[in-house]
Write an enzyme that holds these catalytic residues in place. Sequence first.
Site, PDB file in Angstrom:
ATOM      1  N   HIS A  22      -2.604  -1.866   8.390  1.00 43.79           N
ATOM      2  CA  HIS A  22      -1.549  -0.853   8.476  1.00 43.79           C
ATOM      3  C   HIS A  22      -0.343  -1.410   9.222  1.00 43.79           C
ATOM      4  O   HIS A  22      -0.481  -1.979  10.292  1.00 43.79           O
ATOM      5  CB  HIS A  22      -2.086   0.386   9.201  1.00 43.79           C
ATOM      6  N   ASP A  69       3.272   3.040   3.810  1.00 46.29           N
ATOM      7  CA  ASP A  69       3.195   3.624   5.147  1.00 46.29           C
ATOM      8  C   ASP A  69       3.943   4.959   5.184  1.00 46.29           C
ATOM      9  O   ASP A  69       5.140   5.013   4.896  1.00 46.29           O
ATOM     10  CB  ASP A  69       3.797   2.650   6.157  1.00 46.29           C
ATOM     11  N   TYR A 118      15.980 -11.994   4.691  1.00 49.61           N
ATOM     12  CA  TYR A 118      15.264 -13.264   4.854  1.00 49.61           C
ATOM     13  C   TYR A 118      14.484 -13.276   6.164  1.00 49.61           C
ATOM     14  O   TYR A 118      13.333 -13.716   6.215  1.00 49.61           O
ATOM     15  CB  TYR A 118      16.218 -14.457   4.833  1.00 49.61           C
TER      16      TYR A 118
END
Length: 157
Positions: A22, A69, A118
Amino acid sequence: MLKNLDPLLNADVLHALASMGHGDDLVICDANFPADSVARQTALGRVLRIDGVDAPRAVRAVLSLLPLDSFVEHPALRMEVVGEPHTLPAVQQEAQHEVNAAEGRSVPFGSVERFAFYDLARKAYCVIATGEERGYGCFVFRKGVLLAADAPRGARP
């Protein structure tokens, strides 16, 4: 072949999805993204591949198993178009459709500036490279939890 699994999900990708916890992030990227060099800095340390498909199709495959989530505002992120942060290229619109379909509700992408993307990708659990040739087919997904249904106390299977 296994039942009820998207055939694009190879053993390496399945292992990564199962190993994530998670709050771990997963990147799905296009063919222009520096997948190999970024992936070396992730928790997994190597690039995973779903070749021969575009990014939205890879998103569909991954989200067929990966719960997003529900404890964060944006569990799905997209790379912003340079100089046009509000522009949604077709590849991102198609991926948005796949996210919404997988979740059964609207889950709008959050947006991340290119170089910040990035940096976020380097901190991810893993990077999955696709055959997506269109630019800006780069996404981050945060893994959520699946809670077992409340079982009556003392119940036995």
